[in-house]
Design an enzyme around this catalytic site. Structure first.
Site, PDB file in Angstrom:
ATOM      1  N   HIS A 154      54.274 -16.683 -19.738  1.00 51.04           N
ATOM      2  CA  HIS A 154      55.196 -17.142 -20.633  1.00 51.04           C
ATOM      3  C   HIS A 154      54.593 -17.598 -22.140  1.00 51.04           C
ATOM      4  O   HIS A 154      54.978 -17.230 -23.234  1.00 51.04           O
ATOM      5  CB  HIS A 154      56.042 -18.488 -20.128  1.00 51.04           C
ATOM      6  CG  HIS A 154      56.820 -18.095 -19.355  1.00 51.04           C
ATOM      7  ND1 HIS A 154      56.623 -18.004 -17.869  1.00 51.04           N
ATOM      8  CD2 HIS A 154      58.286 -17.856 -19.007  1.00 51.04           C
ATOM      9  CE1 HIS A 154      57.856 -17.412 -17.238  1.00 51.04           C
ATOM     10  NE2 HIS A 154      58.495 -17.536 -18.114  1.00 51.04           N
ATOM     11  N   ASP A 174      45.289  -9.693 -17.870  1.00 53.83           N
ATOM     12  CA  ASP A 174      46.198 -10.436 -16.907  1.00 53.83           C
ATOM     13  C   ASP A 174      45.972  -9.808 -15.407  1.00 53.83           C
ATOM     14  O   ASP A 174      45.749  -8.566 -15.506  1.00 53.83           O
ATOM     15  CB  ASP A 174      47.842 -10.434 -17.333  1.00 53.83           C
ATOM     16  CG  ASP A 174      48.680 -11.526 -16.559  1.00 53.83           C
ATOM     17  OD1 ASP A 174      48.499 -11.378 -15.214  1.00 53.83           O
ATOM     18  OD2 ASP A 174      48.958 -12.099 -17.390  1.00 53.83           O
ATOM     19  N   GLU A 262      40.753 -35.856 -17.156  1.00 49.24           N
ATOM     20  CA  GLU A 262      41.558 -36.530 -18.198  1.00 49.24           C
ATOM     21  C   GLU A 262      41.748 -38.032 -17.972  1.00 49.24           C
ATOM     22  O   GLU A 262      42.104 -38.335 -16.563  1.00 49.24           O
ATOM     23  CB  GLU A 262      42.867 -35.591 -18.279  1.00 49.24           C
ATOM     24  CG  GLU A 262      42.318 -34.461 -18.867  1.00 49.24           C
ATOM     25  CD  GLU A 262      43.744 -33.578 -18.996  1.00 49.24           C
ATOM     26  OE1 GLU A 262      44.986 -34.113 -18.960  1.00 49.24           O
ATOM     27  OE2 GLU A 262      43.616 -32.338 -19.278  1.00 49.24           O
ATOM     28  N   HIS A 285      45.902 -33.363 -24.449  1.00 55.30           N
ATOM     29  CA  HIS A 285      46.774 -32.582 -23.686  1.00 55.30           C
ATOM     30  C   HIS A 285      48.283 -32.902 -24.126  1.00 55.30           C
ATOM     31  O   HIS A 285      49.169 -33.515 -23.528  1.00 55.30           O
ATOM     32  CB  HIS A 285      46.775 -33.284 -22.209  1.00 55.30           C
ATOM     33  CG  HIS A 285      47.415 -32.555 -21.240  1.00 55.30           C
ATOM     34  ND1 HIS A 285      46.811 -32.134 -20.016  1.00 55.30           N
ATOM     35  CD2 HIS A 285      48.128 -31.546 -21.343  1.00 55.30           C
ATOM     36  CE1 HIS A 285      47.530 -31.259 -19.167  1.00 55.30           C
ATOM     37  NE2 HIS A 285      48.532 -30.864 -20.182  1.00 55.30           N
TER      38      HIS A 285
HETATM   39  P1  NAI Z   1      52.831 -18.552 -16.364  1.00 53.00           P
HETATM   40  O1  NAI Z   1      52.852 -18.345 -15.062  1.00 53.00           O
HETATM   41  O2  NAI Z   1      53.815 -17.781 -17.282  1.00 53.00           O
HETATM   42  O3  NAI Z   1      51.472 -17.335 -17.171  1.00 53.00           O
HETATM   43  C1  NAI Z   1      50.333 -17.291 -16.378  1.00 53.00           C
HETATM   44  C2  NAI Z   1      49.717 -15.848 -16.432  1.00 53.00           C
HETATM   45  O4  NAI Z   1      48.582 -15.870 -15.890  1.00 53.00           O
HETATM   46  C3  NAI Z   1      50.623 -14.888 -15.438  1.00 53.00           C
HETATM   47  O5  NAI Z   1      51.050 -13.776 -16.410  1.00 53.00           O
HETATM   48  C4  NAI Z   1      49.794 -14.466 -14.187  1.00 53.00           C
HETATM   49  O6  NAI Z   1      49.842 -13.388 -14.014  1.00 53.00           O
HETATM   50  C5  NAI Z   1      48.215 -14.894 -14.988  1.00 53.00           C
HETATM   51  N1  NAI Z   1      47.218 -14.801 -14.235  1.00 53.00           N
HETATM   52  C6  NAI Z   1      47.188 -15.762 -13.164  1.00 53.00           C
HETATM   53  N2  NAI Z   1      45.795 -15.708 -12.707  1.00 53.00           N
HETATM   54  C7  NAI Z   1      45.018 -14.957 -13.570  1.00 53.00           C
HETATM   55  C8  NAI Z   1      43.645 -14.244 -13.723  1.00 53.00           C
HETATM   56  N3  NAI Z   1      42.658 -14.867 -12.877  1.00 53.00           N
HETATM   57  N4  NAI Z   1      43.366 -13.665 -14.496  1.00 53.00           N
HETATM   58  C9  NAI Z   1      44.202 -13.313 -15.678  1.00 53.00           C
HETATM   59  N5  NAI Z   1      45.408 -13.661 -15.581  1.00 53.00           N
HETATM   60  C10 NAI Z   1      45.890 -14.385 -14.651  1.00 53.00           C
HETATM   61  O7  NAI Z   1      52.288 -19.825 -17.050  1.00 53.00           O
HETATM   62  P2  NAI Z   1      52.686 -20.261 -18.592  1.00 53.00           P
HETATM   63  O8  NAI Z   1      53.680 -21.210 -18.867  1.00 53.00           O
HETATM   64  O9  NAI Z   1      52.381 -19.413 -19.494  1.00 53.00           O
HETATM   65  O10 NAI Z   1      51.304 -21.506 -18.553  1.00 53.00           O
HETATM   66  C11 NAI Z   1      50.146 -20.950 -18.694  1.00 53.00           C
HETATM   67  C12 NAI Z   1      49.121 -22.412 -18.745  1.00 53.00           C
HETATM   68  O11 NAI Z   1      49.503 -23.014 -19.690  1.00 53.00           O
HETATM   69  C13 NAI Z   1      49.096 -23.211 -17.432  1.00 53.00           C
HETATM   70  O12 NAI Z   1      48.037 -23.273 -16.784  1.00 53.00           O
HETATM   71  C14 NAI Z   1      49.891 -24.215 -17.726  1.00 53.00           C
HETATM   72  O13 NAI Z   1      49.698 -25.227 -16.826  1.00 53.00           O
HETATM   73  C15 NAI Z   1      49.481 -24.576 -19.088  1.00 53.00           C
HETATM   74  N6  NAI Z   1      50.318 -25.413 -19.942  1.00 53.00           N
HETATM   75  C16 NAI Z   1      49.527 -26.268 -20.773  1.00 53.00           C
HETATM   76  C17 NAI Z   1      50.442 -27.215 -21.502  1.00 53.00           C
HETATM   77  C18 NAI Z   1      49.739 -28.179 -22.252  1.00 53.00           C
HETATM   78  O14 NAI Z   1      50.372 -29.205 -22.632  1.00 53.00           O
HETATM   79  N7  NAI Z   1      48.271 -27.821 -22.817  1.00 53.00           N
HETATM   80  C19 NAI Z   1      51.973 -27.264 -21.347  1.00 53.00           C
HETATM   81  C20 NAI Z   1      52.347 -25.893 -20.578  1.00 53.00           C
HETATM   82  C21 NAI Z   1      51.378 -25.117 -19.814  1.00 53.00           C
END
Ligand code: NAI
Length: 415
Positions: A154, A174, A262, A285
């Site tokens: 996403h 990915d 954190e 964060h």
């Molecule tokens: P998502 O689930 O939509 O996308 C994650 C992607 O990473 C997926 O396409 C998955 O196939 C891929 N992936 C998983 N393992 C992998 C690997 N070993 N190598 C390469 N690709 C891999 O998640 P989203 O919503 O995009 O969130 C991504 C990150 O952002 C998460 O860690 C989430 O916790 C973090 N996040 C941080 C926030 C903040 O406040 N800084 C707020 C929202 C999310």
């Protein structure tokens, strides 16, 4: 619990949730802060659904003491403040909003890339210290530079779109095959991406495979002067290795919003080897923390609670089997039955309904290894007591009914 449903909203949930719940017939009460102990029990005692954020802790004992709770809406991303298994064992549905802050994180990521390429934070810090350093050395336009996105989900894919609009060349890696947006190109390995990118941005979840994914070895593969952004999870990057690469100048800069350790509360001391690295942008964060995201989260979770209450839909529910249900036709009754996933339950239900000469118009079923959720839309219904036999089955965890406009009124029973 029968009659008017009651929604309790804790922790200053955005007001947009209130209107959505009220329009669906909920009496809404707001409680500021995150109640605990007897205050939390007193509040839960008369709630049909509750809305919490990350601070309210819902333990197994809460679900034991308040089995009438039909659903909990976590108006945030995480659900580890709730005992999901305990809620499941009572047929209580838990919802959250995993993606409403996607845009906020993506915008911050692109902003940080621009700031790092232009060394804006360093220049600003110097000027605050009284030093006028008007040089173009090591300051770059973002246009034409290569952004390497690790995790094209996403957030990663949104970053891809925004970065291309600034004229960046986007590559990504990915573990799942993803449709590239715009002109983005995938790379088969993390190593290939690290060697090619001017800016590496991490958007993977925390999993055993991603913990420590970027350490000294991976940083050494990155181009001299490249920048690293981690707005995903703190454990993904080896902070010691990163701090060393920033201090030697191998990396030109970094932006980090997440850290392995954190602070628990606002005002607590933040300890990190990255403190004092002038080329590191450090933020507490806040990637998803915008008013727009809060509003989207409130609307999304409130709508999920309403769909569950009105139609029984558990789509995107994090602890019960997911079923997306159509709106019930007038004159029909919907039986929503959560039961232990053991053989024979459906057969018994069908027999009880057939004996009562009740006609089943539609049936939906999803299960996980422990729990099944079956939904029966029925008609030919005269006496709601005919359903008592189903509610009394030993496998029943919870049963409730919801009605099309001419059918008997809604009810709830559980064990
Ligand atoms: P998502 O689930 O939509 O996308 C994650 C992607 O990473 C997926 O396409 C998955 O196939 C891929 N992936 C998983 N393992 C992998 C690997 N070993 N190598 C390469 N690709 C891999 O998640 P989203 O919503 O995009 O969130 C991504 C990150 O952002 C998460 O860690 C989430 O916790 C973090 N996040 C941080 C926030 C903040 O406040 N800084 C707020 C929202 C999310």
């Amino acid at each position: 619990m029968t009659g008017n449903p009651r929604a309790l909203l804790f922790e200053s949930i955005h007001p947009s949730a209130e209107g959505i719940l009220q329009a669906a017939g909920f009496a809404v009460e707001r409680i500021s802060g995150a109640p605990e102990g007897t205050a939390l029990d007193a509040a839960l005692a008369h709630a049909t659904v509750v809305g919490i954020r990350s601070k309210t802790q819902m333990h197994a004992a809460h679900f034991q003491r308040h089995p009438h709770l039909m659903a909990v809406g976590c108006f945030c991303i995480g659900t580890n403040q709730v005992d999901l298994r305990a809620a499941e064992s009572k047929g209580c549905a838990i919802f959250n909003s995993p993606f409403s802050n996607t845009r906020s994180v993506a915008e911050m990521t692109v902003a940080e890339a621009v700031c790092l390429f232009r060394k804006l934070f360093e220049k600003s810090a110097q000027l605050h210290a009284g030093r006028w350093d008007k040089t173009a050395t090591n300051a770059h336009e973002t246009r034409g530079r290569t952004l390497g996105i690790v995790g094209y989900g996403h957030i990663g894919s949104q970053v891809s779109v925004l970065a291309e609009s600034l004229g960046m060349r986007v590559i990504f890696h990915d573990v799942v095959r993803k449709l590239p947006l715009g002109n983005a190109q995938s790379r088969p390995t993390l190593e290939a991406l690290l060697r090619e990118a001017d800016c590496v941005s991490l958007h993977v979840p925390e999993t055993p495979a991603t913990i420590g994914m970027i350490g000294a070895k991976q940083i050494a593969l990155m181009k001299p002067g490249a920048i690293l952004i981690n707005n995903a999870r703190g454990t993904i990057v080896d902070v010691e290795a990163l701090a060393a690469a920033l201090r030697t100048g191998h990396l030109g800069g970094a932006a980090l919003d997440v850290f392995p350790d954190e602070p628990a509360a606002a005002g607590d001391l933040f300890e990190s080897q990255l403190r004092g690295c002038p080329s590191a942008i450090l933020t507490p964060h806040i990637g998803g923390s915008t008013e727009e995201a809060q509003e989207l989260i409130a609307a999304e979770v409130a709508e999920k609670l309403v769909h569950f209450w009105q139609h029984g839909s558990t789509e995107t529910c994090v602890n019960l089997p997911e079923v997306d249900l159509p709106v019930l036709r007038a004159g029909q009754l919907r039986i929503l039955h959560v039961h232990r996933n053991v053989p024979g339950v459906l057969g018994t239900m069908h027999t009880l309904l057939a004996k009562a000469r009740i006609n089943i118009n539609a049936e939906y079923l999803q299960s996980n290894p422990r729990t099944s959720y079956v939904i029966l839309d029925v008609e030919g219904f005269e006496d709601p007591k005919l359903l008592d036999g189903i509610a009394a089955m030993p496998e029943t965890i919870r049963m409730r009914t919801t009605a099309g406009s001419n059918a008997p009124s809604a009810s709830d029973s559980r064990k």
